[in-house]
Motif scaffolding. Structure first.
Motif, mmCIF file in Angstrom:
data_model
loop_
_atom_site.group_PDB
_atom_site.id
_atom_site.type_symbol
_atom_site.label_atom_id
_atom_site.label_comp_id
_atom_site.label_asym_id
_atom_site.label_seq_id
_atom_site.Cartn_x
_atom_site.Cartn_y
_atom_site.Cartn_z
ATOM 1 N N GLU A 327 0.828 -1.204 0.000
ATOM 2 C CA GLU A 327 0.000 0.000 0.000
ATOM 3 C C GLU A 327 0.862 1.253 0.000
ATOM 4 O O GLU A 327 0.613 2.191 -0.772
ATOM 5 C CB GLU A 327 -0.951 -0.004 1.196
ATOM 6 C CG GLU A 327 -1.871 1.215 1.211
ATOM 7 C CD GLU A 327 -2.965 1.122 2.258
ATOM 8 O OE1 GLU A 327 -3.824 2.023 2.282
ATOM 9 O OE2 GLU A 327 -2.970 0.154 3.049
ATOM 10 N N SER A 331 1.151 3.875 -3.119
ATOM 11 C CA SER A 331 0.680 5.239 -2.844
ATOM 12 C C SER A 331 1.781 6.283 -2.961
ATOM 13 O O SER A 331 1.498 7.486 -2.860
ATOM 14 C CB SER A 331 0.065 5.297 -1.443
ATOM 15 O OG SER A 331 -1.038 4.425 -1.342
ATOM 16 N N SER A 332 3.011 5.837 -3.179
ATOM 17 C CA SER A 332 4.117 6.793 -3.297
ATOM 18 C C SER A 332 4.152 7.476 -4.654
ATOM 19 O O SER A 332 4.941 8.404 -4.861
ATOM 20 C CB SER A 332 5.455 6.078 -3.038
ATOM 21 O OG SER A 332 5.746 5.147 -4.079
ATOM 22 N N ASP A 335 -0.244 8.162 -9.660
ATOM 23 C CA ASP A 335 -1.069 7.342 -10.549
ATOM 24 C C ASP A 335 -0.212 6.189 -11.050
ATOM 25 O O ASP A 335 0.939 6.024 -10.648
ATOM 26 C CB ASP A 335 -1.628 8.173 -11.712
ATOM 27 C CG ASP A 335 -0.531 8.922 -12.468
ATOM 28 O OD1 ASP A 335 0.508 8.306 -12.792
ATOM 29 O OD2 ASP A 335 -0.706 10.130 -12.719
ATOM 30 N N ARG A 375 1.413 -0.292 -8.009
ATOM 31 C CA ARG A 375 0.097 0.344 -8.127
ATOM 32 C C ARG A 375 -0.747 -0.356 -9.191
ATOM 33 O O ARG A 375 -1.943 -0.603 -8.993
ATOM 34 C CB ARG A 375 0.264 1.826 -8.460
ATOM 35 C CG ARG A 375 -1.047 2.597 -8.370
ATOM 36 C CD ARG A 375 -0.845 4.068 -8.649
ATOM 37 N NE ARG A 375 -2.082 4.799 -8.457
ATOM 38 C CZ ARG A 375 -2.351 5.579 -7.417
ATOM 39 N NH1 ARG A 375 -1.457 5.722 -6.446
ATOM 40 N NH2 ARG A 375 -3.515 6.207 -7.311
ATOM 41 N N GLU A 379 -4.336 -2.177 -8.690
ATOM 42 C CA GLU A 379 -5.462 -1.768 -9.530
ATOM 43 C C GLU A 379 -6.039 -2.947 -10.302
ATOM 44 O O GLU A 379 -7.249 -3.004 -10.564
ATOM 45 C CB GLU A 379 -5.026 -0.655 -10.486
ATOM 46 C CG GLU A 379 -4.738 0.661 -9.772
ATOM 47 C CD GLU A 379 -4.266 1.768 -10.713
ATOM 48 O OE1 GLU A 379 -4.000 1.471 -11.903
ATOM 49 O OE2 GLU A 379 -4.150 2.918 -10.257
ATOM 50 N N ASN A 412 -6.639 -3.005 2.776
ATOM 51 C CA ASN A 412 -5.842 -2.041 2.034
ATOM 52 C C ASN A 412 -6.730 -0.857 1.635
ATOM 53 O O ASN A 412 -7.574 -0.971 0.744
ATOM 54 C CB ASN A 412 -5.248 -2.719 0.790
ATOM 55 C CG ASN A 412 -4.260 -1.858 0.053
ATOM 56 O OD1 ASN A 412 -4.539 -0.696 -0.250
ATOM 57 N ND2 ASN A 412 -3.104 -2.415 -0.256
ATOM 58 N N ALA A 414 -6.066 1.969 0.105
ATOM 59 C CA ALA A 414 -5.878 2.479 -1.253
ATOM 60 C C ALA A 414 -6.631 1.622 -2.261
ATOM 61 O O ALA A 414 -7.256 2.143 -3.202
ATOM 62 C CB ALA A 414 -4.387 2.517 -1.595
ATOM 63 N N GLN A 417 -10.429 2.315 -1.936
ATOM 64 C CA GLN A 417 -10.811 3.583 -2.540
ATOM 65 C C GLN A 417 -10.824 3.475 -4.060
ATOM 66 O O GLN A 417 -11.740 3.973 -4.730
ATOM 67 C CB GLN A 417 -9.852 4.696 -2.105
ATOM 68 C CG GLN A 417 -10.233 6.072 -2.650
ATOM 69 C CD GLN A 417 -11.627 6.494 -2.220
ATOM 70 O OE1 GLN A 417 -11.926 6.566 -1.026
ATOM 71 N NE2 GLN A 417 -12.490 6.774 -3.190
#
Length: 504
Positions: A327, A331-332, A335, A375, A379, A412, A414, A417
């Motif tokens: 996570e 998130s660093s 996108d 990421r 996703e 998680n 992130a 969301q």
């Protein structure tokens, strides 16, 4: 205060949880058991180890809470589904190891059934697709490959059960050979419309009807424990397969309510009420539960690689040290940097059903980093769930008001969301995520008067966190379009086998 003991028998461990009448956990015990892989694609468990580990953690949970059997109102059982166990009724001993739902040894046999044209019949009667995943072909394999098994079966000496039926047999010293409708519906032998074992399917798989357990409701008093000191006298009053139990534990009781469990894979179920919705997108129609004579159905879709993609980042690429590190890494970056990850390591599940697809990462540039890959991996889980959700909504014709979530990866923030952003609806996560065991407790408590009716369970207070969509819809739709392009490029990567090669 009434307590309910849930026996949560999973694929890699046996767990026991004590709940009070508010649905709060009062004790928890867990024990892993042996995983056996005798040949590539084969997965087995020792049925006796399943039972002994399950009863040991049940006793441990009672000890933690300083309770006696007389303090427990009921036991509820929830279990890994489709795993097949066959035992000798005279001795109570298994004649072979449990063949686990993950086992693929009967894939060629299932392919043969498809080429013979049996898929429509099986889907119409059972709501399932022909696959080695389900129990029927596993039973046939045991009868055909274990010495004298078929003779014993024809003589009425053998019993079959999914894990719930095996535990019930062991808890009652062989007095009860029962299962519930939710587990029966995962065998590929049960007619979900008539609520009975199907004689045509038994003939197709060459399985004697005498082997099968009696099918009962998911919430009723079946009997009392009589063979496990320290548990004797407790009523056994609820049974459901793990994903159906999670659906009930998430209080998805009204038609259209939907839950997704984020585990190694993902399991999305939508309640369809009294309607057994026929899928046109190769989803599974399953019995959710049967209570007070009424059968409740659900649509189900599975993602093969959900949280497992994070394990791959950890174990294969080494870009994170623990799964929880993903996570922060993802998130660093603001996108995905144009990177899309299709984790089709073992092909694609519903609704694509492409066993020839393989994993692929698209959109890499010199500027791509480990954070972008992480990421994109997270996703990919949300995109796959969204693909399932599209199929479910099309089949059921029911709009999605919200998605209720559980399982390890649901922690998680992130990911949750992003899931809300891509779906365009709220994602709701309960603070108490032991929803599978809770569902079994609810079913058992209903049968013993801890809760008077299903609605009283829905009315129980429970804390939750809600993730509302924040991304503009045009952006979410553009990202899903790129995901669809990535999916299309990953498909049919492996060469297809020649026609009729499955039986060679």
């Amino acid at each position: 205060m009434p307590y309910i003991l849930s026996l949560d028998q999973g694929t890699t461990s046996s767990r026991a949880l004590l709940f009070d009448d508010r649905g709060a956990v009062r004790a928890l015990a867990q024990r892993e058991f042996t995983q056996m892989f005798p040949q590539p694609g084969w997965v087995e468990h020792d049925p006796d180890e399943i039972a002994t580990s399950q009863f040991a953690v049940a006793l441990e949970a009672l000890a933690q809470a300083h309770l006696q059997p007389s303090d427990v109102s009921a036991i509820g059982i929830t279990n890994q589904r489709e795993t097949a166990i066959v035992w000798d009724c005279a001795t109570g001993k298994p004649i072979y190891n449990a063949i686990v739902w993950q086992d693929r040894r009967t894939a060629e046999f299932c392919q043969h059934l498809k080429t013979q044209g049996h898929e429509t019949l099986i889907q119409q009667r059972t709501g399932l697709l022909i696959d080695a995943y389900f129990s029927a072909s596993k039973i046939s394999w045991i009868l055909d490959h274990v010495p004298q098994a078929r003779q014993l079966a024809e003589a009425g000496r053998l019993a079959f059960g999914t894990v719930d039926a095996w535990l019930l047999w062991k808890l009652t010293a062989g007095r009860l050979h029962l299962t519930d409708a939710s587990n029966a519906s995962r065998t590929m032998l049960f007619n979900i419309h008539t609520g009975r074992w199907d004689n045509d399917l038994l003939a197709l798989f060459n399985i004697p009807a005498s082997m099968l357990p009696e099918v009962r409701a998911s919430s009723e008093v079946y009997g009392e424990v009589s063979s496990v000191p320290g548990l004797n006298g407790i009523p056994i009053a609820g049974i459901a397969g793990d994903q159906q139990a999670a659906l009930f534990g998430q209080r998805c009781i009204t038609s259209g309510l939907t839950k997704n469990t984020y585990g190694t894979g993902c399991f999305l179920l939508q309640s369809t009420g009294s309607r057994a919705v026929v899928s046109t997108h190769r989803l599974v129609t399953t019995v959710a539960w049967k209570i007070a004579g009424a059968t409740h159905y659900a649509l189900e879709g599975s993602v093969f690689v959900g949280g497992a993609v994070v394990q791959w980042l950890r174990d294969a690429l080494g870009i994170i040290r623990t799964s929880t590190d993903v996570e922060a890494l993802a998130s660093s970056v603001p996108d995905n940097g144009g990177v899309y990850f299709v984790p089709a390591f073992v092909g694609l599940g519903a609704p694509h059903w492409d066993s020839y697809a393989r994993g692929a990462i698209f959109g890499l540039t010199r500027g791509s980093t480990a954070a972008h890959v992480a990421r994109a991996a997270l996703e990919s889980i949300a995109y796959q769930v969204a693909d399932l959700m599209d199929a479910v909504q099309t089949d059921a014709g029911t709009p999605l008001p919200e998605l209720r979530v559980d399982g390890g990866a649901s922690a998680n923030n992130a990911l949750m969301q992003f899931q809300a952003d891509i779906l365009g609806v709220p994602v709701v996560r309960p603070s108490m995520t032991e929803t599978t065991a809770l569902g079994a407790a609810f079913l058992a408590g209903l049968a013993t008067g801890v809760w008077k009716e299903v609605q009283s369970i829905s009315n129980l207070s429970h804390d939750q966190r809600r993730f509302d969509p924040q991304m503009p819809r045009f952006q979410a739709e553009a990202m899903r379009q790129r995901w669809n392009e990535a999916i299309s490029r990953s498909r049919t990567w492996e060469p297809r086998l020649p026609e009729n090669s499955a039986m060679k």
